[in-house]
Write an enzyme that holds these catalytic residues in place. Structure first.
Site, PDB file in Angstrom:
ATOM      1  N   GLU A 105       0.788  -1.588   0.173  1.00 37.67           N
ATOM      2  CA  GLU A 105      -0.062   0.342  -0.185  1.00 37.67           C
ATOM      3  C   GLU A 105       0.847   1.546  -0.053  1.00 37.67           C
ATOM      4  O   GLU A 105       1.881   1.043   0.803  1.00 37.67           O
ATOM      5  CB  GLU A 105      -0.927  -0.124   1.606  1.00 37.67           C
ATOM      6  CG  GLU A 105      -2.228   0.624   0.830  1.00 37.67           C
ATOM      7  CD  GLU A 105      -2.509  -0.103  -0.222  1.00 37.67           C
ATOM      8  OE1 GLU A 105      -2.674  -0.121  -0.938  1.00 37.67           O
ATOM      9  OE2 GLU A 105      -3.179  -1.104   0.236  1.00 37.67           O
ATOM     10  N   HIS A 106       0.469   2.619  -1.129  1.00 40.76           N
ATOM     11  CA  HIS A 106       1.483   3.642  -0.922  1.00 40.76           C
ATOM     12  C   HIS A 106       2.372   3.067  -1.520  1.00 40.76           C
ATOM     13  O   HIS A 106       3.788   3.709  -1.197  1.00 40.76           O
ATOM     14  CB  HIS A 106       0.668   4.085   0.627  1.00 40.76           C
ATOM     15  CG  HIS A 106       0.102   5.134   0.171  1.00 40.76           C
ATOM     16  ND1 HIS A 106      -0.200   5.718   0.328  1.00 40.76           N
ATOM     17  CD2 HIS A 106      -1.516   4.679   1.528  1.00 40.76           C
ATOM     18  CE1 HIS A 106      -1.624   5.941   0.242  1.00 40.76           C
ATOM     19  NE2 HIS A 106      -2.548   5.882   1.696  1.00 40.76           N
ATOM     20  N   ILE A 107       2.624   2.433  -2.278  1.00 43.01           N
ATOM     21  CA  ILE A 107       4.104   1.800  -3.105  1.00 43.01           C
ATOM     22  C   ILE A 107       4.116   2.192  -4.654  1.00 43.01           C
ATOM     23  O   ILE A 107       4.757   2.852  -4.819  1.00 43.01           O
ATOM     24  CB  ILE A 107       4.404   0.578  -3.072  1.00 43.01           C
ATOM     25  CG1 ILE A 107       4.270  -0.446  -2.140  1.00 43.01           C
ATOM     26  CG2 ILE A 107       5.680  -0.051  -3.051  1.00 43.01           C
ATOM     27  CD1 ILE A 107       5.262   0.911  -0.330  1.00 43.01           C
ATOM     28  N   ASP A 162      -3.593   0.554  -9.947  1.00 45.27           N
ATOM     29  CA  ASP A 162      -5.180   1.365  -9.596  1.00 45.27           C
ATOM     30  C   ASP A 162      -5.627   0.668 -11.034  1.00 45.27           C
ATOM     31  O   ASP A 162      -6.312   0.016 -11.455  1.00 45.27           O
ATOM     32  CB  ASP A 162      -6.049   2.055  -8.977  1.00 45.27           C
ATOM     33  CG  ASP A 162      -5.809   2.188  -7.815  1.00 45.27           C
ATOM     34  OD1 ASP A 162      -4.764   1.571  -7.061  1.00 45.27           O
ATOM     35  OD2 ASP A 162      -5.571   2.762  -7.309  1.00 45.27           O
ATOM     36  N   TYR A 218      -3.762  12.179   0.370  1.00 44.47           N
ATOM     37  CA  TYR A 218      -3.199  11.309  -0.392  1.00 44.47           C
ATOM     38  C   TYR A 218      -2.412  12.433  -0.734  1.00 44.47           C
ATOM     39  O   TYR A 218      -0.732  11.850  -0.602  1.00 44.47           O
ATOM     40  CB  TYR A 218      -3.975  11.288  -0.897  1.00 44.47           C
ATOM     41  CG  TYR A 218      -3.079   9.954  -2.058  1.00 44.47           C
ATOM     42  CD1 TYR A 218      -3.302   8.390  -1.498  1.00 44.47           C
ATOM     43  CD2 TYR A 218      -2.762  10.478  -3.615  1.00 44.47           C
ATOM     44  CE1 TYR A 218      -3.159   7.912  -2.675  1.00 44.47           C
ATOM     45  CE2 TYR A 218      -2.320  10.082  -4.376  1.00 44.47           C
ATOM     46  CZ  TYR A 218      -2.778   8.415  -4.285  1.00 44.47           C
ATOM     47  OH  TYR A 218      -1.796   7.580  -4.883  1.00 44.47           O
ATOM     48  N   GLY A 251     -16.044   6.211  -4.051  1.00 40.55           N
ATOM     49  CA  GLY A 251     -15.269   6.489  -2.297  1.00 40.55           C
ATOM     50  C   GLY A 251     -15.162   5.488  -1.727  1.00 40.55           C
ATOM     51  O   GLY A 251     -14.680   5.567  -0.443  1.00 40.55           O
ATOM     52  N   GLU A 295      -5.994  10.808 -14.590  1.00 46.69           N
ATOM     53  CA  GLU A 295      -6.527  11.093 -13.407  1.00 46.69           C
ATOM     54  C   GLU A 295      -4.993  12.359 -12.708  1.00 46.69           C
ATOM     55  O   GLU A 295      -5.595  13.206 -11.763  1.00 46.69           O
ATOM     56  CB  GLU A 295      -6.344   9.831 -11.797  1.00 46.69           C
ATOM     57  CG  GLU A 295      -7.013  10.390 -10.792  1.00 46.69           C
ATOM     58  CD  GLU A 295      -7.302   9.068 -10.350  1.00 46.69           C
ATOM     59  OE1 GLU A 295      -7.445   9.182  -9.124  1.00 46.69           O
ATOM     60  OE2 GLU A 295      -7.842   7.710 -11.290  1.00 46.69           O
ATOM     61  N   SER A 304     -12.975   4.708  -9.346  1.00 50.59           N
ATOM     62  CA  SER A 304     -12.141   5.482 -10.756  1.00 50.59           C
ATOM     63  C   SER A 304     -11.770   4.968 -12.047  1.00 50.59           C
ATOM     64  O   SER A 304     -11.540   5.402 -12.776  1.00 50.59           O
ATOM     65  CB  SER A 304     -11.627   6.714 -10.074  1.00 50.59           C
ATOM     66  OG  SER A 304     -10.448   6.623  -9.342  1.00 50.59           O
TER      67      SER A 304
END
Length: 395
Positions: free
Chosen positions: A35-37, A179, A229, A123, A167, A129
């Site tokens: 995550e967040h990588i 994603d 974020y 969300g 995005e 998205s």
């Protein structure tokens, strides 16, 4: 709604027959670990899920793109010739961003009527998205190739990159590629091991041996733009600048080993940035260990790594919050749950849990009870399997 029902709904809204109607789909994703990588360039391990976006589409003979959705009352008309003017609209801006990027990429954009059917709650951290972006890019790239007389298959990696650029450039979120890549390139019964720097990838079998992936939704929506974020992206960038004093050739945090980090982390003068970098560097190690565990069929070890990831996200990266923490704490008390952590960007959204198939009912009951006592309302649950990525559905 099934495909035939969606076609009927399309005709009810847009008229005419179903002769020229086309169907495109792309899934959401759950990130199992890593995550967040993605915006830090390392390995991630997402899986596409059996929830996503289906688009019923038909070409028009003018320069308009008309958007409707089965779960919204919005009727949005986009002018192809004025596509940059829709950045602030509440729904339809993601589609406009995709069209903008495709125009910049040299595609021929034709008018179209589009009906969107989304089965991912918006969300909640399951990349609704990205599903919209990839499916929309696939529609208009397919139509463009037909206009050009091209017969080659659509490049789905390119669709992921188009989605990411839309995005970033149109919506204003500094997202990584994970994603969109998972939505575009997912595969049944497999996770995707993706190197976010090189886009090298391989499929990892998801043979969980009597366990299932259970997603728990906090039912607290969050916006990546209004959340922290982008702040986390900036903190990682700052940590990298400090470390580049020692490692001048590295371009991402993912290139620094845990051993080198421990030896040189003192150069990061900001303690918050140091914590963020520590999460990233050790999370990448957990991803690689998770692949080893899954290849061996060691579900318990995989669950242990998921728990370690969740603790790091909570205490080092600080992207969880009251609702996510409540779900994880409740999940880990259930005997049949071997791993639980937040998934997605955080600040609300969902958790991913590895739960024994025989314990799913107990899991839902106990987690719901404890969560409602702490938060005041119930969570939602989705039992999911790994799914194929973006595609045109021909039937």
């Amino acid at each position: 709604m099934n495909i035939n029902q969606l076609k009927e709904e399309f005709i009810n809204r847009f008229g005419n027959s179903n002769e020229d109607i086309r169907v495109f789909a792309s899934p959401g994703r759950v990130n199992l670990i890593g995550e967040h990588i993605d915006y830090n360039g390392g390995n991630v391990l997402p899986a596409a899920i059996n929830m996503g976006t289906t688009i019923i589409a038909r070409k028009r003979h003018d320069r308009k793109i008309v958007l409707e959705a089965t779960d919204l009352n919005d009727h949005v008309e986009l002018s192809i010739d004025d596509i940059e003017s829709y950045k602030k609209i509440s729904w339809g801006n993601y589609q406009a961003g995709i069209i903008s990027e495709l125009i910049n990429d040299g595609e021929i954009i034709v008018g179209a009527d589009l009906l969107y059917h989304d089965t991912i709650p918006h969300g909640c951290g399951l990349s609704s998205s990205a599903a919209i972006e990839v499916a929309t890019a696939l529609v208009f790239t397919t139509f463009s190739q037909e206009e050009k007389g091209e017969t080659k298959d659509v490049d789905m990696v390119r669709m992921a990159l188009i989605g990411q650029r839309a995005e970033r450039n149109y919506i204003g979120v500094s997202c990584g590629i994970m994603d969109q890549f998972a939505s575009a390139m997912g595969k049944n019964d497999s996770a995707v091991l993706l190197n976010c720097s090189t886009l090298d990838y391989k499929y990892v079998p998801l043979n969980l041996k009597g366990y299932k992936i259970v997603i728990a939704n906090t039912n607290k929506k969050r916006s990546l733009i209004s959340s922290k974020y982008n702040e986390r992206c900036e903190e990682c960038a700052s940590a990298l600048k400090y470390l580049q004093e020692v490692f001048p050739t590295v371009k991402t945090l993912s290139e620094i080993s845990p051993e080198d980090f421990e030896k040189h982390k003192h150069v990061i003068k900001d303690d918050t940035c140091k914590k963020r970098a520590e999460h990233v560097i050790y999370e990448i190690l957990r991803v690689n260990k998770s692949v080893e565990a899954l290849n061996k069929g060691d579900v318990l070890e995989f669950g242990k790594l998921i728990n370690e990831s969740g603790d790091s996200l909570r205490y080092r990266y600080e992207v969880t919050g009251t609702e996510l923490d409540a779900l994880v704490d409740a999940a880990r008390k259930v005997n049949g749950c071997v791993g639980a952590r937040m998934t997605g960007a955080g600040f609300g959204g969902c958790t991913v849990n590895i739960v024994n198939s025989d314990s799913i009912d107990e899991f839902k009951e106990k987690v719901s009870l404890e969560y409602k006592e702490k938060i005041g309302y119930l969570p939602s649950f989705y039992i999911t399997d790994a799914s194929d990525g973006g595609r045109e559905i021909r039937r």
